[in-house]
Design a protein around this motif. Structure first.
Motif, PDB file in Angstrom:
ATOM      1  N   ASN A  88     -14.636  22.352 -30.939  1.00 40.79           N
ATOM      2  CA  ASN A  88     -15.565  22.481 -29.810  1.00 40.79           C
ATOM      3  C   ASN A  88     -15.142  23.595 -28.857  1.00 40.79           C
ATOM      4  O   ASN A  88     -15.979  24.361 -28.357  1.00 40.79           O
ATOM      5  N   ALA A  89     -13.837  23.691 -28.601  1.00 39.55           N
ATOM      6  CA  ALA A  89     -13.343  24.711 -27.668  1.00 39.55           C
ATOM      7  C   ALA A  89     -13.569  26.114 -28.212  1.00 39.55           C
ATOM      8  O   ALA A  89     -13.941  27.034 -27.475  1.00 39.55           O
ATOM      9  N   VAL A  90     -13.361  26.296 -29.505  1.00 40.70           N
ATOM     10  CA  VAL A  90     -13.585  27.610 -30.126  1.00 40.70           C
ATOM     11  C   VAL A  90     -15.068  27.952 -30.110  1.00 40.70           C
ATOM     12  O   VAL A  90     -15.465  29.083 -29.789  1.00 40.70           O
ATOM     13  N   HIS A  91     -15.912  26.987 -30.443  1.00 43.09           N
ATOM     14  CA  HIS A  91     -17.350  27.239 -30.450  1.00 43.09           C
ATOM     15  C   HIS A  91     -17.868  27.534 -29.043  1.00 43.09           C
ATOM     16  O   HIS A  91     -18.791  28.347 -28.878  1.00 43.09           O
ATOM     17  N   ALA A  92     -17.287  26.905 -28.049  1.00 44.90           N
ATOM     18  CA  ALA A  92     -17.708  27.162 -26.661  1.00 44.90           C
ATOM     19  C   ALA A  92     -17.449  28.604 -26.259  1.00 44.90           C
ATOM     20  O   ALA A  92     -18.113  29.135 -25.359  1.00 44.90           O
ATOM     21  N   GLU A  93     -16.505  29.242 -26.919  1.00 46.12           N
ATOM     22  CA  GLU A  93     -16.199  30.648 -26.637  1.00 46.12           C
ATOM     23  C   GLU A  93     -16.921  31.590 -27.597  1.00 46.12           C
ATOM     24  O   GLU A  93     -16.659  32.800 -27.601  1.00 46.12           O
ATOM     25  N   GLY A  94     -17.819  31.034 -28.426  1.00 43.81           N
ATOM     26  CA  GLY A  94     -18.578  31.864 -29.352  1.00 43.81           C
ATOM     27  C   GLY A  94     -17.854  32.181 -30.639  1.00 43.81           C
ATOM     28  O   GLY A  94     -18.288  33.066 -31.391  1.00 43.81           O
ATOM     29  N   GLY A  95     -16.763  31.486 -30.925  1.00 40.77           N
ATOM     30  CA  GLY A  95     -15.967  31.783 -32.108  1.00 40.77           C
ATOM     31  C   GLY A  95     -16.268  30.876 -33.276  1.00 40.77           C
ATOM     32  O   GLY A  95     -17.032  29.910 -33.171  1.00 40.77           O
ATOM     33  N   LYS A  96     -15.652  31.185 -34.404  1.00 43.75           N
ATOM     34  CA  LYS A  96     -15.746  30.368 -35.611  1.00 43.75           C
ATOM     35  C   LYS A  96     -14.336  30.023 -36.063  1.00 43.75           C
ATOM     36  O   LYS A  96     -13.413  30.840 -35.933  1.00 43.75           O
ATOM     37  N   ILE A  97     -14.172  28.816 -36.629  1.00 45.45           N
ATOM     38  CA  ILE A  97     -12.840  28.356 -37.002  1.00 45.45           C
ATOM     39  C   ILE A  97     -12.911  27.517 -38.268  1.00 45.45           C
ATOM     40  O   ILE A  97     -13.817  26.690 -38.437  1.00 45.45           O
ATOM     41  N   VAL A  98     -11.955  27.758 -39.171  1.00 44.66           N
ATOM     42  CA  VAL A  98     -11.815  26.942 -40.377  1.00 44.66           C
ATOM     43  C   VAL A  98     -10.478  26.227 -40.324  1.00 44.66           C
ATOM     44  O   VAL A  98      -9.516  26.708 -39.714  1.00 44.66           O
ATOM     45  N   LEU A  99     -10.429  25.079 -40.966  1.00 48.65           N
ATOM     46  CA  LEU A  99      -9.199  24.301 -41.037  1.00 48.65           C
ATOM     47  C   LEU A  99      -8.524  24.579 -42.371  1.00 48.65           C
ATOM     48  O   LEU A  99      -9.160  24.511 -43.422  1.00 48.65           O
TER      49      LEU A  99
END
Length: 683
Positions: free
Chosen positions: A92-103
């Motif tokens: 959620n924190a990454v998406h709030a900054e407009g980013g994308k994240i994989v685990l």
């Protein structure tokens, strides 16, 4: 029309159903943050800051899909919906900054420090004494299902997809090579069988998650171990993974047990580029190149050439979370560059400490620094000494709004950093000094070089606070003949004020002594200036370490061709143990190996008697010895330069004393920068 200064690096990239805003990946790394209190909140702040700074895609550290897969008994796992919910704040924190994240989904296999260690076969790793239990065929299929279930949970937690870790000698990599796979079932023997595990993981993950999930696979592009995969098998695996549904292929280089350095400062920038490019030419999906890419110009050149579609930079995003934002603004000069020292990232992890960064102490400590209150008032601060500690303090204090005057006795900033940057392989310190010069100018710090203010001047009332960062001075050992003409100090040598002869003895085998040995032997090993171009440096590195980028032989190795310096260097220490024990955990082995190649001789358990025209007289285990040398370089430690602090106290001013002026332990830039930064945050 406005054009970006790095048009290829900053252009969008389509990866499966996802459009990435640029071609940068913050690559996966072990952080150790998972073991602290409030781990999800800390990781959320850590990754969100990188997303805010412009990272095109972020990969988390590895999460195990079952208890057998963990790196250690306390390693992070993702096996239950409750664990997935606990990770939701990160995505959620990454998406709030407009980013994308994989685990990243990681099984450590025979590298694990767990009781129920498993692997492809019962062949232990040379870096782990535990012997793995070979998984039965049905257990391998169950593990494949565990991978897929972990990926499902990652999507449930809000991540954009997963990275399947199949590189660096971990579990999947152990199945794909004959080095540690002697199985005779459907997961061993033929290339197709050895590739079955990763292909099935990717195929089933794609089927289960659908087309919207980003599926990335990290392939070992060059194993750098005997019995590793040859080039044709690596390319075949990449193609099979593409067919199985991977959206993007990331690259790794070298198993953890490899005897070739891959990310330390000794490695030239983008040293393994050609191996990645070979895979890129075989694929339709994007390929990411990794390892020792730390500046936007290097990244731009790689992508513009077509050698890769994207670059992975893990530690550079530790050094500067705003790497991409600054590059896009045309301010590459303001990027705090990773110097590949490993001191606060990998070395911390191996010492069971959460990761951080030598050049950026804020990394991994975002919540801690965010909780520091803003200054109550603007202060006028004098900083005396522009070495690592003084620079860190001055820049941080100016960022917080204080008026800073920085005095430096030398004609240029840097202090002992200027000695470090003279050592072969440590030229990355040039980038750190460039960063500090840029920040000093941008922040309006009043820099006064060739200036030595007196205690009386500093106590006259112009300043609200005085910070003493005057550094260290070399210690002179009590040896008869220490003033002989053939004796020189390490500072005179590394600064170029004095040269050395062909036969050299070095007194002191700490980090400085080893750096001096590298300086002396490298000078002879490279008399024609073969390192004048980046391409030549890469070729020289491959020759010295026996790297076969064509990878015609299994593992990408060939007989090394080390240089043959004519200079004879002997490194001495009083302590009886083997020299080099205090070097960095993840870089020291490579430095020792390189110096062994160059013929460095070491003697421990010495007592020094005298220096005269005949050379250095000493005793080793009670037996007399004379080293017939032309030069004796003294690296016998340092003493704090604290005279100014004493004089200030005599004038009624209590200064803050930081860096070497407080503790003269080696040339410890890590401690100095951290201390200077933290003091400025509390001012």
């Amino acid at each position: 029309m406005t054009t970006h200064p790095f048009p290829h690096l900053l252009s969008p990239l389509q990866a499966g159903a996802h459009t990435l805003p640029n071609r940068t990946l913050m690559g996966s790394m072990h952080t150790g943050i998972e073991h602290l209190d409030r781990p999800a909140q800390r990781l959320a702040a850590f990754y969100a800051e990188r997303a805010r700074g412009g990272a095109g895609l972020i990969a988390t550290g590895g999460f195990a899909m079952n208890s057998e897969a963990r790196l250690d008994e306390h390693g992070p796992m993702l096996v239950t919906p409750e664990q997935a919910e606990a990770l939701r704040p990160i995505a959620n924190a990454v998406h709030a900054e407009g980013g994308k994240i994989v685990l990243q989904v990681l099984h450590t296999g025979r590298y694990g420090k767990v009781a129920n260690l498993v692997g492809a076969s019962g062949i232990p790793s040379p870096i782990n004494r535990r012997v793995p239990r070979p998984l039965a065929s049905e257990e391998v299929w169950r593990t494949i299902e565990d991978y897929v279930r972990c990926a499902e949970l990652a999507m449930h937690a809000g991540f954009d997809g997963v990275e399947v870790m199949g590189s660096e000698g971990y579990f999947i990599n152990q199945f794909t090579t004959t080095r540690c796979n002697d199985r005779t079932d459907e997961f061993g023997g033929s290339v197709e069988n050895r590739h079955r595990l990763p292909v099935e993981i990717v195929r089933r993950t794609r089927e289960r998650l659908g087309e919207k999930a980003l599926v990335m696979y990290r392939i070992s592009a060059l194993d750098l171990v005997e019995g590793g995969a040859p080039a044709d098998e690596i390319v075949a695996l990449a193609r099979s993974l593409e067919a199985a549904g991977a959206d993007i292929i990331n690259t790794g280089f070298g198993w953890h047990e490899a005897k070739v350095p891959t990310i330390a400062y000794l490695v030239p920038r983008a040293a393994f580029r050609a191996a990645g490019a070979r895979i890129k030419r075989a694929l339709r999906i994007p390929l990411i190149l990794s390892n020792r890419i730390n500046t936007p110009d290097v990244a731009e050149d790689i992508i513009a050439s077509g050698d890769a579609d994207m670059v992975s930079m893990a530690r550079p995003f530790l050094a500067d979370a705003d790497f991409v934002r600054k590059a896009a603004a045309g301010r590459a000069d303001a990027i705090n560059t990773c110097i590949a020292c490993n001191q606060a990232c990998l070395d911390f992890i191996f010492n069971n400490k959460p990761t951080s960064c030598l050049v950026n102490p804020r990394a991994g400590r975002e919540l801690e620094f965010a909780q520091m209150p803003p200054p109550a008032a603007r202060r006028r601060v004098a900083v005396v000494g522009a070495g690592a500690a003084g620079l860190a303090f001055a820049v941080t204090a100016a960022e917080r709004g204080h008026g800073v005057t920085l005095f430096e006795a030398a004609p240029q900033i840097g202090g002992q950093l200027n000695l470090a940057r003279a050592v072969p392989g440590k030229s990355e310190f040039d980038e750190l000094l460039r960063y500090f010069r840029t920040r000093i100018a941008d922040l309006g710090v009043d820099l006064k070089v060739s200036a030595q203010p007196s205690a009386a001047d500093l106590a006259a009332g112009r300043f609200d606070r005085v910070v003493v960062a005057t550094g260290v001075k070399p210690r002179q050992p009590d040896i008869a003949g220490i003033d002989h003409p053939k004796v020189i100090g390490y500072a005179d040598l590394l600064s170029g004020r004095r040269g050395a002869g062909q036969r050299v003895a070095i007194i002191g085998a700490g980090g400085i002594g080893f750096d001096v040995a590298e300086y002396l032997l490298h000078d002879e090993a490279d008399p024609a200036g073969a390192l004048a171009t980046p391409e030549a440096a890469v070729l020289k590195f491959h020759a010295e370490w026996g790297v076969d980028l064509a990878n015609g032989s299994a593992g990408g190795l060939r007989p090394p061709r080390p240089a043959s310096p004519s200079r004879s260097v002997t490194l001495l220490q009083r302590k009886p143990q083997k020299p080099g024990a205090t070097l960095g955990l993840t870089t020291g082995w490579a430095l020792r190996a390189r110096l062994d190649q160059l013929g460095l001789k070491t003697i421990a358990g010495c007592s020094y008697e005298r220096i005269d025209d005949a050379g250095l007289h000493l005793r080793v285990n009670g037996q007399p010895m004379v080293l017939e040398v032309d030069t004796v370089v003294v690296c016998a430690g340092q003493e704090s330069e604290s005279r100014l602090a004493t004089e200030l106290r005599a004038h009624g001013v209590e200064p803050a004393v930081i860096g070497g002026a407080q503790v003269a332990a080696e040339l410890d830039a890590l401690r100095a920068i951290d201390q200077g930064t933290r003091l400025a945050m509390t001012l």
